[in-house]
Design a protein around this motif. Structure first.
Motif, PDB file in Angstrom:
ATOM      1  N   THR A  76      -2.169  -1.725 -26.488  1.00 10.15           N
ATOM      2  CA  THR A  76      -1.126  -0.880 -27.062  1.00 10.15           C
ATOM      3  C   THR A  76      -0.674  -1.411 -28.414  1.00 10.15           C
ATOM      4  N   PHE A  77      -0.425  -2.704 -28.482  1.00 10.18           N
ATOM      5  CA  PHE A  77       0.006  -3.308 -29.746  1.00 10.18           C
ATOM      6  C   PHE A  77      -1.025  -3.067 -30.839  1.00 10.18           C
ATOM      7  N   GLU A  78      -2.287  -3.214 -30.477  1.00  7.30           N
ATOM      8  CA  GLU A  78      -3.319  -3.020 -31.491  1.00  7.30           C
ATOM      9  C   GLU A  78      -3.387  -1.551 -31.929  1.00  7.30           C
ATOM     10  N   ASP A  79      -3.338  -0.670 -30.945  1.00  7.36           N
ATOM     11  CA  ASP A  79      -3.404   0.762 -31.266  1.00  7.36           C
ATOM     12  C   ASP A  79      -2.247   1.193 -32.160  1.00  7.36           C
ATOM     13  N   LYS A  80      -1.092   0.614 -31.924  1.00 10.95           N
ATOM     14  CA  LYS A  80       0.101   1.051 -32.655  1.00 10.95           C
ATOM     15  C   LYS A  80       0.316   0.289 -33.955  1.00 10.95           C
ATOM     16  N   GLY A  81      -0.624  -0.578 -34.291  1.00 15.61           N
ATOM     17  CA  GLY A  81      -0.529  -1.259 -35.584  1.00 15.61           C
ATOM     18  C   GLY A  81       0.410  -2.445 -35.621  1.00 15.61           C
ATOM     19  N   LEU A  82       0.610  -3.099 -34.466  1.00 14.63           N
ATOM     20  CA  LEU A  82       1.515  -4.242 -34.427  1.00 14.63           C
ATOM     21  C   LEU A  82       0.732  -5.557 -34.547  1.00 14.63           C
ATOM     22  N   ILE A  83      -0.469  -5.575 -34.023  1.00 14.04           N
ATOM     23  CA  ILE A  83      -1.318  -6.759 -34.135  1.00 14.04           C
ATOM     24  C   ILE A  83      -2.727  -6.329 -34.547  1.00 14.04           C
ATOM     25  N   HIS A  84      -3.476  -7.286 -35.064  1.00 12.74           N
ATOM     26  CA  HIS A  84      -4.862  -7.004 -35.422  1.00 12.74           C
ATOM     27  C   HIS A  84      -5.760  -8.104 -34.871  1.00 12.74           C
ATOM     28  N   ARG A  85      -7.018  -7.796 -34.764  1.00 11.19           N
ATOM     29  CA  ARG A  85      -7.988  -8.744 -34.235  1.00 11.19           C
ATOM     30  C   ARG A  85      -8.338  -9.802 -35.260  1.00 11.19           C
ATOM     31  N   VAL A  86      -8.529 -11.001 -34.789  1.00  9.67           N
ATOM     32  CA  VAL A  86      -9.014 -12.082 -35.634  1.00  9.67           C
ATOM     33  C   VAL A  86     -10.286 -12.591 -34.991  1.00  9.67           C
ATOM     34  N   ALA A 124      -3.403 -11.410 -34.133  1.00 14.57           N
ATOM     35  CA  ALA A 124      -2.313 -11.911 -34.956  1.00 14.57           C
ATOM     36  C   ALA A 124      -1.446 -10.734 -35.377  1.00 14.57           C
ATOM     37  N   LEU A 125      -0.192 -11.034 -35.695  1.00 13.24           N
ATOM     38  CA  LEU A 125       0.738 -10.004 -36.129  1.00 13.24           C
ATOM     39  C   LEU A 125       0.242  -9.323 -37.396  1.00 13.24           C
ATOM     40  N   CYS A 126       0.434  -8.036 -37.455  1.00 12.51           N
ATOM     41  CA  CYS A 126       0.086  -7.303 -38.659  1.00 12.51           C
ATOM     42  C   CYS A 126       1.181  -7.460 -39.692  1.00 12.51           C
ATOM     43  N   SER A 127       0.830  -7.112 -40.927  1.00 11.33           N
ATOM     44  CA  SER A 127       1.869  -6.995 -41.931  1.00 11.33           C
ATOM     45  C   SER A 127       2.710  -5.756 -41.616  1.00 11.33           C
ATOM     46  N   ASP A 128       3.876  -5.672 -42.226  1.00 12.89           N
ATOM     47  CA  ASP A 128       4.792  -4.578 -41.902  1.00 12.89           C
ATOM     48  C   ASP A 128       4.206  -3.217 -42.235  1.00 12.89           C
ATOM     49  N   SER A 129       3.232  -3.223 -43.125  1.00  9.85           N
ATOM     50  CA  SER A 129       2.744  -1.926 -43.587  1.00  9.85           C
ATOM     51  C   SER A 129       1.760  -1.276 -42.625  1.00  9.85           C
ATOM     52  N   CYS A 130       1.423  -1.949 -41.536  1.00  5.43           N
ATOM     53  CA  CYS A 130       0.486  -1.350 -40.596  1.00  5.43           C
ATOM     54  C   CYS A 130       1.201  -0.389 -39.652  1.00  5.43           C
ATOM     55  N   SER A 131       0.494   0.650 -39.284  1.00  9.98           N
ATOM     56  CA  SER A 131       1.065   1.600 -38.331  1.00  9.98           C
ATOM     57  C   SER A 131      -0.046   2.089 -37.419  1.00  9.98           C
ATOM     58  N   HIS A 132       0.288   3.051 -36.552  1.00 10.46           N
ATOM     59  CA  HIS A 132      -0.709   3.491 -35.589  1.00 10.46           C
ATOM     60  C   HIS A 132      -1.874   4.190 -36.272  1.00 10.46           C
ATOM     61  N   ASP A 133      -1.659   4.752 -37.447  1.00 11.41           N
ATOM     62  CA  ASP A 133      -2.784   5.456 -38.060  1.00 11.41           C
ATOM     63  C   ASP A 133      -3.394   4.719 -39.252  1.00 11.41           C
ATOM     64  N   TYR A 134      -2.842   3.533 -39.571  1.00  9.98           N
ATOM     65  CA  TYR A 134      -3.448   2.838 -40.695  1.00  9.98           C
ATOM     66  C   TYR A 134      -3.241   1.331 -40.592  1.00  9.98           C
ATOM     67  N   HIS A 135      -4.321   0.628 -40.459  1.00 13.93           N
ATOM     68  CA  HIS A 135      -4.267  -0.819 -40.491  1.00 13.93           C
ATOM     69  C   HIS A 135      -4.560  -1.291 -41.895  1.00 13.93           C
ATOM     70  N   ASN A 136      -3.808  -2.283 -42.327  1.00 11.36           N
ATOM     71  CA  ASN A 136      -3.935  -2.754 -43.703  1.00 11.36           C
ATOM     72  C   ASN A 136      -3.867  -4.281 -43.705  1.00 11.36           C
TER      73      ASN A 136
END
Lengths: 136, 136
Positions: free
Chosen positions: B56-66, B76-88
């Motif tokens: 869920t966290f990954e889908d919603k842009g809260l964490i990303h894979r390392v 790891a935690l995403c930057s604030d600019s990530c969301s469910h439709d765009y990982h950055n």
DNA sequence: TTGTATATTGCAACGATGTTGCAAAAACAA
DNA sequence: TTGTTTTTGCAACATCGTTGCAATATACAA
């Protein structure tokens, strides 16, 4: 042209049927291959033997791991300079987001990186994703 | 300072006990964490629920894979600019070959790359390994 | 070519992990 | 508080990594 048998001997790996078959797959495909890929090409092979084959190849410096964000482990042929005590796979990997084919890009140098002083850099692993020639 | 509860709401994730606990772990550690790491910090948690929490966290842009070469999936935690439709998550990852701790390096820009024309580059994944401050 | 030492294979077995379905419980909105 | 929707915890199943072991195959010396 070096045969797969010669290549195995050069890495001090006994030549057996499955090892020749797996090495030939890598030589023919020039792509990174996952265990599943190999199982499709070589059905009816014992999965444990294949597991040990890849482990041996990796230990002896014949193949190296190619990692990607989907977390499917793939392997690709090493350069000739790799051996059992030294891996030297300094190159970029490219993964197509469409067809998932993964290739080693040998002729583009790895970028120089300068990290903050507290880090001692030993190795770079760079995977580029995008669209390949066929999928563009 | 944004609380974990607020951060969950901002990503449209219902606040439950395990989700707050997992998010707090990431906020406190500033390290990439594997599922095993999290299970050590949070014993007695149902492994399936944890699996779904990370998904869920990954889908919603809260964490990303390392990813790393030992093929142990970390997040790891995403930057604030990530969301469910765009990982950055355009940054370098550093993995210490000794203690295995993995961190995101936010303040070093990703290198520019020029690949042969047949490739359309969409994303870079750069993992640097070496020794961290404490292990040097 | 044959015999022998050594390495490899194939199978059983075990644990870890990813994944889904489902009923009970919890969170949210009115 | 109540009703709707989501989440949890458990069972269940498939897959995969890994090791031990006996049978088999390979490499090499005689």
């Amino acid at each position: 042209m070096v045969s797969s048998t010669q290549q195995l001997s050069a890495h001090k790996i006994r030549t057996t049927e499955i090892r020749i078959a797996v090495l030939n797959l890598f030589l023919e495909n020039k792509q990174a291959l996952s265990k599943q890929d190999i199982e499709q090409f070589l059905p009816n092979q014992d999965r444990i033997t294949l597991y040990r084959t890849l482990k041996t190849f990796e230990d002896k410096g014949l193949i190296h791991r190619v990692i990607n964000s989907s977390n499917i482990l793939k392997y690709a042929l090493c350069s000739d300079s790799c051996s059992h005590d030294y891996h030297n796979d300094q190159h970029i990997h490219f993964e197509c987001t469409n067809c998932r084919q993964t290739t080693c890009i040998e002729n583009v140098p790895l970028p120089k990186l300068t990290l903050p002083k507290e880090y001692l850099v030993q190795n770079l692993e760079l995977t580029v994703s995008g669209l390949c020639k066929d999928c563009k």
